[in-house]
Design an enzyme around this catalytic site. Structure first.
Site, mmCIF file in Angstrom:
data_model
loop_
_atom_site.group_PDB
_atom_site.id
_atom_site.type_symbol
_atom_site.label_atom_id
_atom_site.label_comp_id
_atom_site.label_asym_id
_atom_site.label_seq_id
_atom_site.Cartn_x
_atom_site.Cartn_y
_atom_site.Cartn_z
ATOM 1 C CE LYS B 76 -3.876 2.065 2.615
ATOM 2 N NZ LYS B 76 -4.762 1.937 3.797
ATOM 3 C CB SER B 151 -8.078 3.966 3.046
ATOM 4 O OG SER B 151 -7.265 3.229 3.940
ATOM 5 C CB SER B 175 -8.565 1.093 5.888
ATOM 6 O OG SER B 175 -9.180 2.353 5.892
#
Lengths: 480, 483
Positions: B76, B151, B175
């Protein structure tokens, strides 16, 4: 109207840790700009603080030194404001739960009177960097070497009533933090910085007047000047019927004037909240015990001990305990000659006068405490007179060695009593006329006439005769 | 090759069925051809990946290589990567190249894992749909007109689209689990303090926790084994004994007690989701687990408390992005104030600004007690609910999200509707507990996630329960149409 000044101090004390409070970067002063700022100090994304244990050790030492409560659980909070020398956009500091709770510092006033100044608390925090406004062609430079240097902010109660008291407090605080070794005390490098809260009120009134805070004072002289100015300004305002604005003022060390920086209305809302990157710090009894063990004898305690152990006057003990190096020098001297009073006199007298004349510190003294003790020992055992001792001292100061060696090599040993008697007899035999005059003279004129014989013997003995002994001997022989 | 799990890739690399270079090239090729549809990567580190694969191949030859040696994964874009742009999904950091690795990145590097690139995400991890990314929204491989969740939407989409077999992710309020649910994946958020936050760009420090998105619980166990570590660079990292999460996967769950909180099956839960979750609970009963109705009475306060605490922390965490030292700086600032307001005004997106403002407001003088202090008290109550529950049960089960993936823009105008996406996931972040999401079926062709919540440091037990479910069901093997 008679006015009373009320002063409280907030003092930033840089702690002498090797590394910063939340990073491993060095805290050494004077390096090239931004060479001692690591990713954490620069607040790079994703970096995290780790608290420096040594900073806590020092803070606890300070707390113990001022007889304060130690915060067994202290919490770092974020104080939010934007400034380019504050990389994270918040300062990590303590608010609700500081490491050092209420304590006190005793100061001595001019008349010898003691006054207790209460300490509200002292908290740990990080220093900011520096903004450099010169040499950047209309821009400002930022040096983050100082960012993250550990500080304790010592907050006093508004217990001082004059600039003299404020300065005495500042000096005492300086003496405490340097003598326990938690701060290098270098004020010109910003190791100690003072914010002064000042208000005035009609004498006798209990309610405090509106205060102003003047920031950025890094010398006693500035502090004194700033307080005088600000007190005069406030009194002037009030006497004209104006109100004092609660404001923060900034002292300019170049113009020696303070200017308003921001009013209460413009004050930042710092939006403090506990820092989620740092856990509450729990101080246990072992940690406190270790700090206590690391604490040298405090100067006040040492001074009291000098009075009781060595029979010194409070005044002498106080002077010898100005700092630990002086007190150490004294104790070592006294130990080697076993005479505290003479040691104190020599140290505060001849040694101190020499140091002052040559603008030297005690650490630079060419005479060690043991050497000074050696000299005093020869005075005590009557090997030499005080007058001769002063000559020996000069030779020692010039680096010519120990007292005994100098006395020997320079022939400064007083003439022995046998030798002296021989010399006296000789002088009497060779000056029959003067002897006859003396003996014929009235009793009252004799002491003056004796001077001639003293002079002759002294000349013959090259000044080494013990004057007291000589006087007695001459009188005995001449008076018959 | 791209349908292989990490466990299978590890075995086949050792059996020399293919090399790390070959499988890396395969995934890079897929990313190149397919990712334009999904937008799951912000940066693809092709050359670096091939170099890492080459080095891994050498290492594999030597034998006794670490588990993930040569396995391609994605990070990420919230984890700092030395020398590789780390944007956090924001224009603010579009030019930011960190000179250091996050501890998580370092942990995978030590294993000689191959990093394919950095995945797309909501800006500064603030969002539940990946619509707030400066780099554009990520599309859900199951339905490209739908959001992948957020997210960690990029990490989820790339694994769902088989562009990587696994990816790192972070979870502040859901998330990891919500995108796992919406993209049909296994996603675990470990106990707060289990994974180092060093080098992981902070959103809300007391809630953020790194974790993984994979297709199976076994893969999650393999990846988490590497990710979890004690790190003295993160003061909130806990020095808790490390476990081999793969070692307990096969354990029987017979006799385990699973709690079903009433509050997680109330108003607002999509009936299709509810049905699939209830079927999954029956599956657990078949596996020998006992189930028990429990209550987490303060659940309804989790979202409001979270939306005070998380913005409060973010309002300070994001202050460092000021245009002074790195990141975006506005053109020709006329003074300091202008530098700050324009740099931040131009580089932060609306959702980030909204949360900074909410957070600053909640902390401001006169409101602190009403908002921040109260939210912290609620947080303690929520934690206590779980502590009480775990006195009675081993795991807690429920839905991950109220409904399957929604269409782009569906919740765009209503931040509160968006915040309710995390209604079942947020409480565990507030309590610091580990939780995971696994697929439990499809509703109208879109995946639905089942959430399991464990007690502190019970990641092994969670993964064990998830793996046991996956040995009896095949929801985790389903793939989006055309993949």
């Amino acid at each position: 109207m008679e006015w009373e000044t009320v002063i409280g101090l907030e003092v930033h004390v840089q702690l002498a840790t090797k590394t910063k409070i939340f990073s491993a970067a060095s805290t050494a002063f004077g390096a090239e700009a931004n060479t001692q700022a690591c990713a954490i100090d620069l607040a790079m994304p994703g970096t995290l603080p780790v608290a420096n244990k040594q900073a806590f050790h020092y803070a606890v030492m300070f707390g113990l030194a001022i007889d304060a409560e130690i915060g067994k659980r202290s919490v770092f909070e974020r104080k939010n404001y934007f400034y380019p020398d504050l990389p994270k956009g918040y300062q990590t500091t303590q608010l609700a739960l500081p490491i050092v709770g209420p304590g006190h510092i005793d100061i001595e006033l001019d008349g010898g009177e003691q006054k207790r100044v209460r300490i509200h608390h002292a908290h740990l925090e990080e220093d900011a960097g520096k903004s450099l406004h010169e040499n950047f062609q209309g821009m400002s430079g930022i040096d983050l070497n100082r960012a993250g240097t550990p500080l304790i902010e010592v907050v006093s109660e508004p217990d001082m009533r004059s600039s003299e008291e404020a300065v005495a407090f500042a000096r005492k605080l300086h003496s405490i933090v340097t003598s326990i070794g938690i701060c290098d005390g270098a004020m010109s490098q910003g190791s100690m910085r003072f914010d002064v809260n000042i208000s005035v009120r009609p004498k006798g009134q209990e309610k405090l007047g509106t205060r102003t805070e003047t920031k950025n004072l890094n010398s006693y002289r500035f502090m004194e000047a700033c307080i005088a100015q600000e007190v005069a300004r406030q009194i002037d305002c009030l006497e004209k019927g104006e109100e004092i604005r609660q404001e923060t003022r900034l002292y300019d060390g170049d113009t020696h004037k303070a200017k308003p920086m921001r009013s209460k209305e413009e004050a930042n809302d710092y939006r403090y909240f506990p820092c989620p990157d740092l856990l509450p710090v729990v101080i246990d009894d072992d940690f406190i015990a270790a700090a206590r063990a690391a604490l040298p004898e405090l100067l006040d305690a040492r001074s009291a001990r000098f009075e009781s152990d060595y029979g010194l006057s409070a005044y002498d003990a106080g002077i010898l305990c100005t700092d630990h190096p002086t007190a150490n020098f004294f104790e070592a001297t006294a130990k080697s000659c076993d005479d505290a009073k003479l040691s104190a006199n020599w140290l505060m007298g001849d040694v101190s006068a020499k140091l002052n004349a040559e603008e030297k510190k005690l650490a630079d003294s060419p005479i060690s405490p043991e050497q000074l003790g050696g000299l005093i020992a020869r005075i005590k055992d009557n090997t030499i007179t005080t007058k001769i001792a002063k000559q020996v001292f000069e030779f020692m100061w010039a680096g010519e060695g120990d007292a005994d060696a100098i006395i020997e090599s320079k022939g400064l040993k007083p003439t022995g009593s046998g030798d002296l008697e021989k010399m006296v007899d000789e002088i009497i035999a060779n000056n029959a006329k003067q002897v006859a005059n003396y003996q014929a003279a009235d009793e009252s004129k004799r002491p003056k006439m004796l001077g001639f014989f003293v002079g002759q013997v002294m000349k013959a003995s090259k000044g080494q005769a013990n004057p007291q002994q000589l006087n007695q001997l001459l009188k005995a022989k001449l008076d018959g | 090759m791209h349908n292989l799990t990490i466990a299978e890739i590890i075995a086949k690399l050792r059996a020399k069925e293919f090399s790390s270079t070959e499988i890396t090239q395969h995934f890079l090729k897929r990313i190149e051809t397919l990712d334009p549809q999904y937008n799951s990567f912000i940066t693809v580190t092709k050359e670096q990946a091939l170099a890492q694969a080459k080095a891994a191949d050498k290492r594999l030859v030597k034998g006794n290589a670490p588990a993930l040696c040569g396995v391609p994964i994605a990070h990420k874009d919230i984890f700092c990567t030395n020398g590789v742009k780390t944007s956090c999904g924001s224009k603010m950091l579009d030019n930011f190249i960190p000179p250091y690795d996050a501890t998580v990145v370092e942990n995978y590097a030590k294993q000689h894992a191959v990093i394919l690139g950095k995945t797309n995400m909501d800006e500064f991890a603030m969002g539940s749909s990946n619509e707030t990314s400066y780099y554009g929204p990520v599309k859900n491989p199951w339905a490209v007109d739908c959001v992948p969740g957020g997210s960690s939407g990029g990490s989820a989409a790339c694994v769902a689209a088989r562009l990587a077999p696994g990816a790192t992710a972070t979870d502040t309020g859901g998330s990891i689990r919500q995108p796992a649910s919406l993209c049909g994946l296994t996603g675990i958020k470990p106990t707060y303090g289990r994974v180092s936050r060093w080098g992981m760009i902070a959103f809300a420090s007391s809630l953020d926790q790194g974790g993984v998105l994979t297709r199976t619980a076994e893969d999650a166990a393999i990846m988490l084994n590497v990710m979890a570590s004690f790190d003295d660079k993160d003061s909130t990292c806990v020095d808790h004994e490390l476990s081999d999460y793969t070692a307990t996967l096969q354990d029987s769950i017979a006799g385990m007690t699973i709690g079903i909180p009433d509050e997680y099956f109330s108003e607002g839960l999509d009936p299709r989701t509810q049905e699939l979750v209830e079927q999954a609970i029956k599956q657990y009963e078949k596996l020998g687990a006992a189930t028990k109705r429990i209550s987490l009475p303060h659940s309804h306060l989790a979202v409001p408390a979270y939306y005070v605490i998380a913005p409060a922390e973010c309002s300070a965490n994001l202050s460092r992005f000021d245009g002074v030292r790195y990141g975006y700086r506005c053109e020709d600032p006329k003074d300091l104030e202008d530098l700050y307001t324009r740099s931040r005004g131009e580089a932060f997106g609306d959702e980030v600004k909204r949360r900074i403002l909410v957070g600053a407001y909640a902390l401001s003088a006169g409101y602190y007690d009403a908002y921040y202090s109260k939210a912290q008290k609620v947080r303690r109550l929520i934690k206590q609910d779980f502590v009480n529950a775990f006195n009675e049960v081993d795991l807690i089960i429920g839905p991950t999200c109220p409904s399957p993936a929604f269409k782009f823009g569906a919740k765009g105008d209503d931040p509160v509707a968006m915040y309710l996406e995390d209604i079942y996931t947020i409480a565990t972040n507030l309590a610091g507990l580990p939780a995971l999401s696994i697929p439990c079926g499809l509703a109208d062709g879109k995946p639905v996630g089942l959430q399991l919540i464990g007690n502190y440091f019970q990641e092994g037990r969670l993964l064990n329960a998830a793996h046991q479910f996956q040995t009896e069901t095949d929801f985790h093997t389903l793939s989006p149409e055309g993949i």
